[in-house]
Design an enzyme around this catalytic site. Structure first.
Site, PDB file in Angstrom:
ATOM      1  N   GLU A 304      16.196  36.323  41.948  1.00  0.00           N
ATOM      2  CA  GLU A 304      16.865  37.438  42.648  1.00  0.00           C
ATOM      3  C   GLU A 304      16.443  38.756  42.021  1.00  0.00           C
ATOM      4  O   GLU A 304      16.569  38.941  40.814  1.00  0.00           O
ATOM      5  CB  GLU A 304      18.388  37.315  42.531  1.00  0.00           C
ATOM      6  N   ASP A 334      18.086  41.131  46.363  1.00  0.00           N
ATOM      7  CA  ASP A 334      19.517  41.228  46.101  1.00  0.00           C
ATOM      8  C   ASP A 334      20.034  42.611  46.506  1.00  0.00           C
ATOM      9  O   ASP A 334      19.278  43.587  46.496  1.00  0.00           O
ATOM     10  CB  ASP A 334      19.726  41.031  44.588  1.00  0.00           C
ATOM     11  N   GLU A 391      26.911  38.712  50.674  1.00  0.00           N
ATOM     12  CA  GLU A 391      27.647  38.617  49.406  1.00  0.00           C
ATOM     13  C   GLU A 391      29.021  39.252  49.557  1.00  0.00           C
ATOM     14  O   GLU A 391      29.241  40.092  50.414  1.00  0.00           O
ATOM     15  CB  GLU A 391      26.938  39.439  48.328  1.00  0.00           C
TER      16      GLU A 391
HETATM   17  P1  C2E Z   1      24.900  40.506  41.838  1.00  0.00           P
HETATM   18  O1  C2E Z   1      23.686  39.737  41.436  1.00  0.00           O
HETATM   19  O2  C2E Z   1      24.855  41.234  43.133  1.00  0.00           O
HETATM   20  O3  C2E Z   1      26.073  39.465  41.780  1.00  0.00           O
HETATM   21  C1  C2E Z   1      27.167  39.485  42.640  1.00  0.00           C
HETATM   22  C2  C2E Z   1      28.370  40.097  41.992  1.00  0.00           C
HETATM   23  O4  C2E Z   1      29.405  40.198  42.958  1.00  0.00           O
HETATM   24  C3  C2E Z   1      28.942  39.255  40.852  1.00  0.00           C
HETATM   25  O5  C2E Z   1      29.499  40.149  39.897  1.00  0.00           O
HETATM   26  C4  C2E Z   1      30.067  38.515  41.546  1.00  0.00           C
HETATM   27  O6  C2E Z   1      31.089  38.098  40.655  1.00  0.00           O
HETATM   28  C5  C2E Z   1      30.578  39.567  42.482  1.00  0.00           C
HETATM   29  N1  C2E Z   1      31.273  38.991  43.627  1.00  0.00           N
HETATM   30  C6  C2E Z   1      31.036  37.796  44.188  1.00  0.00           C
HETATM   31  N2  C2E Z   1      31.859  37.600  45.233  1.00  0.00           N
HETATM   32  C7  C2E Z   1      32.626  38.712  45.347  1.00  0.00           C
HETATM   33  C8  C2E Z   1      33.671  39.093  46.256  1.00  0.00           C
HETATM   34  O7  C2E Z   1      34.060  38.385  47.184  1.00  0.00           O
HETATM   35  N3  C2E Z   1      34.217  40.318  46.069  1.00  0.00           N
HETATM   36  C9  C2E Z   1      33.819  41.132  45.070  1.00  0.00           C
HETATM   37  N4  C2E Z   1      34.421  42.314  44.937  1.00  0.00           N
HETATM   38  N5  C2E Z   1      32.837  40.798  44.180  1.00  0.00           N
HETATM   39  C10 C2E Z   1      32.249  39.585  44.344  1.00  0.00           C
HETATM   40  P2  C2E Z   1      29.193  39.959  38.360  1.00  0.00           P
HETATM   41  O8  C2E Z   1      29.137  38.511  38.025  1.00  0.00           O
HETATM   42  O9  C2E Z   1      30.152  40.832  37.652  1.00  0.00           O
HETATM   43  O10 C2E Z   1      27.732  40.523  38.239  1.00  0.00           O
HETATM   44  C11 C2E Z   1      27.474  41.863  38.504  1.00  0.00           C
HETATM   45  C12 C2E Z   1      26.006  42.126  38.505  1.00  0.00           C
HETATM   46  O11 C2E Z   1      25.466  41.931  37.203  1.00  0.00           O
HETATM   47  C13 C2E Z   1      25.205  41.172  39.378  1.00  0.00           C
HETATM   48  O12 C2E Z   1      25.268  41.575  40.692  1.00  0.00           O
HETATM   49  C14 C2E Z   1      23.828  41.308  38.777  1.00  0.00           C
HETATM   50  O13 C2E Z   1      23.199  42.473  39.275  1.00  0.00           O
HETATM   51  C15 C2E Z   1      24.130  41.519  37.323  1.00  0.00           C
HETATM   52  N6  C2E Z   1      23.940  40.251  36.616  1.00  0.00           N
HETATM   53  C16 C2E Z   1      24.780  39.211  36.436  1.00  0.00           C
HETATM   54  N7  C2E Z   1      24.195  38.238  35.699  1.00  0.00           N
HETATM   55  C17 C2E Z   1      22.934  38.658  35.414  1.00  0.00           C
HETATM   56  C18 C2E Z   1      21.824  38.125  34.687  1.00  0.00           C
HETATM   57  O14 C2E Z   1      21.829  37.003  34.156  1.00  0.00           O
HETATM   58  N8  C2E Z   1      20.696  38.891  34.595  1.00  0.00           N
HETATM   59  C19 C2E Z   1      20.626  40.131  35.187  1.00  0.00           C
HETATM   60  N9  C2E Z   1      19.500  40.811  35.064  1.00  0.00           N
HETATM   61  N10 C2E Z   1      21.637  40.650  35.883  1.00  0.00           N
HETATM   62  C20 C2E Z   1      22.778  39.936  35.995  1.00  0.00           C
HETATM   63 MG    MG Z   2      24.111  41.200  44.750  1.00  0.00          MG
HETATM   64 MG    MG Z   3      22.469  38.626  42.273  1.00  0.00          MG
END
Ligand code: C2E
Ligand code: MG
Ligand code: MG
Length: 430
Positions: A304, A334, A391
């Site tokens: 992604e 993404d 998403e």
């Molecule tokens: P992302 O890749 O767009 O991941 C989706 C985010 O939306 C995730 O937040 C998820 O918990 C949240 N989400 C999912 N369903 C819903 C929903 O129904 N409502 C709302 N309000 N939020 C929802 P998360 O886990 O806090 O991650 C935030 C961002 O951090 C991710 O966005 C991604 O850009 C980054 N991230 C997370 N893990 C990694 C990683 O291992 N490596 C990198 N480079 N970035 C990461």
């Molecule tokens: Mg996303």
């Molecule tokens: Mg993502």
């Protein structure tokens, strides 16, 4: 013009015709001691990825860019402004201003003139710069002003699309926190404090799972579970994100192997890769080595990459993406719709999956025109033979809307939040 009246050569940076640091501090202090009603500000600015320019164009051209950039900086001051090259591509500019609007306009002008820096052959470099601005208070010394402008610059660096920031005291607190995080991050990775959570992706029609996204969490001793928003920008600014992403990839592959060995049916897992990976060409090989290590087929891993990572950097990364696809990995764009979505990106790039951003979906579906936009994107993507997944789906209404426009996959709290791996496996794997 810059004030260089009685300046001796020894106080000059010969390349850019600006003051060196010590002479600059003396001059600014002199100016500040004169009791006038004038408001003064300090700009602290540097060129993003200047090292890459040196690497790509050579040092002679690099020097030319610095010199021309110094000239651009002077354009935003006036006759009494004082310019200093602190080191490398870092400059401080001391200037008088009228009010906040005036200062903001000067910062905007700096962004604009940086984009106009020309090569000797007349090509634009379109420099991108990060600037911190400090509005000098009575009693401040030059060094305090430089430090605070620098704090604001570092803060601007942490902001997505942040170009300039005005200093405030909270920034200092947040940079102290950043320093703490940087002090412990390497050990945290060694100690296994980073955990991989899994959020299922659901086929709306069959209501069955069709994949999962790996999302990192940090279990910090004495702090608790920390979400990526609070550490990923820091790791992106210092480059550590590259190690963390590879770690997440390794953990995901390791777990898939264990599950397959235990006889479970597994689903493809998508792993997020930061824009920082575009600074080298290591990612495709690293992906391949990792699946080889765990004897996995590439279709089980989807890469992604956030849309906004693709907006800059010209087309440097096109090769990288093509390689990833040619090795058989999934590739998803993404957060589509969160930034300046360029439909050209969809035409030109080898993405297989389009993930529509959660905010785009949330704030805009109430509006009929926006619904038309989303539904057109879904139609267009499917005509381009891409899969679309939405998403951040939280409600039944949203699911109905997605169904009505032919979007077949969704991910969001409506189905499940990101789950610890054991909970995810217990609930979704058979
Ligand atoms: P992302 O890749 O767009 O991941 C989706 C985010 O939306 C995730 O937040 C998820 O918990 C949240 N989400 C999912 N369903 C819903 C929903 O129904 N409502 C709302 N309000 N939020 C929802 P998360 O886990 O806090 O991650 C935030 C961002 O951090 C991710 O966005 C991604 O850009 C980054 N991230 C997370 N893990 C990694 C990683 O291992 N490596 C990198 N480079 N970035 C990461
Ligand atoms: Mg996303
Ligand atoms: Mg993502």
């Amino acid at each position: 013009m810059i004030r260089l009246r009685s300046l001796q050569k020894v106080n000059l940076d010969t390349l850019t015709n600006s003051y060196n640091f010590n002479a600059f501090l003396d001059e600014v202090n002199k100016q500040l001691k004169q009791k006038t009603q004038t408001s003064y500000a300090m700009f602290y600015t540097d060129i993003n990825q200047f090292k890459l320019m040196n690497d790509n164009f050579g040092y002679q051209e690099g020097d030319y860019i610095l010199k021309t950039f110094a000239d651009s900086l002077l354009q935003i001051g006036d006759t009494n402004s004082i310019l200093c090259r602190i080191t490398g591509d870092k400059f401080a500019l001391f200037l008088a201003y009228e009010d906040l609007d005036d200062l903001t306009n000067r910062a905007l002008k700096l962004q604009a003139v940086s984009k106009q820096v020309c090569s000797p052959s007349g090509e634009f470099y379109k420099l991108s710069v990060r600037t911190g601005i400090y509005q000098i208070q009575p009693g401040d010394t030059a060094i305090v002003a430089v430090d605070r402008a620098n704090i604001a610059r570092k803060y601007a660096q942490l902001q997505r699309n942040g170009n300039f920031e005005f200093y405030n005291d909270e920034m200092r607190v947040s940079l102290i926190e950043q320093k703490k995080i940087e002090d412990v991050m390497e050990d945290a990775l060694q100690n296994g404090e980073f955990l991989v959570y899994y959020q299922p992706k659901i086929n709306i029609t069959t209501k069955k799972i069709c994949g999962a996204e790996a999302l990192v969490r940090w279990m910090r001793p004495e702090v608790g579970l920390v979400s990526p928003a609070s550490f990923i920008p820091i790791f992106e600014a210092n480059g550590f994100i590259v190690n963390l992403d590879y770690y997440v990839l390794d953990r995901v592959c390791n777990r898939l192997r264990e599950l397959i060995d235990q006889g479970f049916s597994v689903y493809p897992v998508s792993v997020n890769f930061s824009r920082e990976h575009f600074k080298s060409d290591a990612l495709p090989e690293r992906l391949r080595q990792t699946i080889q290590k765990y004897q996995l087929p590439p279709e089980l891993i989807e890469v992604e990459i956030t849309e906004s990572a693709l907006a800059s950097n010209d087309r440097y990364w096109l090769n990288l993406l093509n390689k990833i696809r040619s090795y058989g990995f999934g590739l998803a764009m993404d957060d589509f719709g969160s930034g300046m979505s360029s439909l050209n990106l969809l035409c030109d790039l080898p993405f297989k999956v389009l993930k529509i951003d959660k905010d785009f979906f949330h704030t805009k579906t109430t509006n009929i025109r926006e619904r038309i936009v989303i539904s057109s994107i879904v139609t267009m993507a499917s005509q381009l033979d891409m899969d679309v997944i939405c998403e951040g789906v939280e409600t039944e209404d949203q699911i109905k809307f997605l169904q009505s426009i032919g979007c077949t996959m969704a991910q969001g709290y409506y189905y499940d939040k990101p789950l610890p791996s054991d909970v995810y496996e217990e609930k979704y794997l058979t």
